[in-house]
Design an enzyme around this catalytic site. Structure first.
Site, short mmCIF file in Angstrom:
data_model
loop_
_atom_site.label_atom_id
_atom_site.label_comp_id
_atom_site.label_asym_id
_atom_site.label_seq_id
_atom_site.Cartn_x
_atom_site.Cartn_y
_atom_site.Cartn_z
N CYS A 1 -16.15 -28.29 -67.28
CA CYS A 1 -16.04 -29.06 -66.03
C CYS A 1 -15.09 -30.25 -66.16
O CYS A 1 -13.96 -30.24 -65.67
CB CYS A 1 -17.41 -29.55 -65.55
SG CYS A 1 -18.62 -28.23 -65.27
N ARG A 2 -15.54 -31.30 -66.84
CA ARG A 2 -14.78 -32.56 -66.82
C ARG A 2 -13.51 -32.52 -67.65
O ARG A 2 -12.45 -32.93 -67.17
CB ARG A 2 -15.68 -33.71 -67.30
CG ARG A 2 -16.78 -34.03 -66.32
CD ARG A 2 -17.83 -34.92 -66.94
NE ARG A 2 -18.56 -34.21 -67.99
CZ ARG A 2 -19.43 -34.76 -68.82
NH1 ARG A 2 -19.66 -36.06 -68.73
NH2 ARG A 2 -20.06 -34.05 -69.72
N SER A 3 -13.60 -32.06 -68.89
CA SER A 3 -12.38 -32.13 -69.72
C SER A 3 -11.28 -31.18 -69.26
O SER A 3 -10.11 -31.57 -69.28
CB SER A 3 -12.71 -31.99 -71.21
OG SER A 3 -13.34 -30.77 -71.51
N CYS B 1 -15.44 -33.38 -73.34
CA CYS B 1 -16.73 -33.55 -72.65
C CYS B 1 -17.79 -32.76 -73.42
O CYS B 1 -17.62 -32.46 -74.61
CB CYS B 1 -16.63 -33.14 -71.19
SG CYS B 1 -16.19 -31.40 -70.92
N ASP C 1 -21.36 -36.38 -65.59
CA ASP C 1 -21.52 -34.93 -65.74
C ASP C 1 -21.92 -34.31 -64.40
O ASP C 1 -22.98 -34.62 -63.86
CB ASP C 1 -22.63 -34.70 -66.78
CG ASP C 1 -22.83 -33.23 -67.10
OD1 ASP C 1 -22.27 -32.37 -66.40
OD2 ASP C 1 -23.56 -32.96 -68.07
N ASN D 1 -16.89 -28.46 -72.08
CA ASN D 1 -15.46 -28.07 -71.95
C ASN D 1 -15.26 -27.04 -70.84
O ASN D 1 -14.39 -26.17 -70.93
CB ASN D 1 -14.90 -27.55 -73.29
CG ASN D 1 -13.38 -27.39 -73.31
OD1 ASN D 1 -12.85 -26.55 -74.03
ND2 ASN D 1 -12.64 -28.15 -72.53
#
Ligand code: 4NP
Length: 159
Positions: A13-15, A8, A126, A11
């Site tokens: 939150c999402r990934s 993301c 995001d 690195n």
């Protein structure tokens, strides 16, 4: 051993969420020794930081642990992974620009292409500047996409 990196922007939150969800599923299947997971960001703002506490909290509610320290994805990383899975179109563009060869480009996909409820161009949005609902959504999306990814890994014989 099959190697996957989730990527993301930050690195944090999402990934890390995608990585944690996938690791949790692999652990439930007793398949952790078949697949090695990683996550990274295209940006450098949060390098060295642990996952965002909002992501960590949502994951913890579902019994999923997020860990690791943020790092930046590098062009040379393409050599180490079988799949590099971008969270959104912007991450995908940045990674495309970085991929050194055609073979490396071929490892690169949107993570959500494995979410059966979404179209082929769908993104993991995001959540960073939004409210708590965004973090729940990210977890739900990662959960579905990870199931599809498991199916893909079975299809290619990695599991
Ligand atoms: P991520 O979220 O890409 O899912 O880790 C973000 C984290 C930080 C920022 C943006 C998105 N930021 O602008 O600092």
């Amino acid at each position: 051993m099959f190697h996957i990196s989730f990527v993301c922007l930050g690195n944090i939150c999402r990934s890390p969420t995608a990585e944690g969800v996938m690791r949790h599923k692999l652990a439930s299947l007793g398949a952790l020794d078949h697949v090695q997971l990683d996550s990274a960001g295209t940006g450098a703002w949060h390098v060295g930081e642990p996952p965002d506490r909002r992501s960590t909290a949502v994951a913890a509610q579902r019994g999923i642990t997020l860990d690791g320290a943020a790092r930046r994805f590098r062009a040379k990383d393409f050599g180490r992974f079988d799949l590099v899975l971008a969270m959104d179109q912007s991450n995908l563009r940045d990674l495309r620009a970085m991929a050194p060869t055609e073979a490396h480009q071929g490892k690169l996909f949107l993570f959500r292409r494995f979410d059966p409820s979404a179209g082929p161009q769908a993104e993991v949005p995001d959540p960073y500047y939004g409210g708590p609902r965004g973090f729940e959504d990210v977890l739900d999306i990662c959960d579905r996409a990870a199931d599809g990814l498991l199916e893909h890994l079975r299809t290619v014989g990695a599991l």
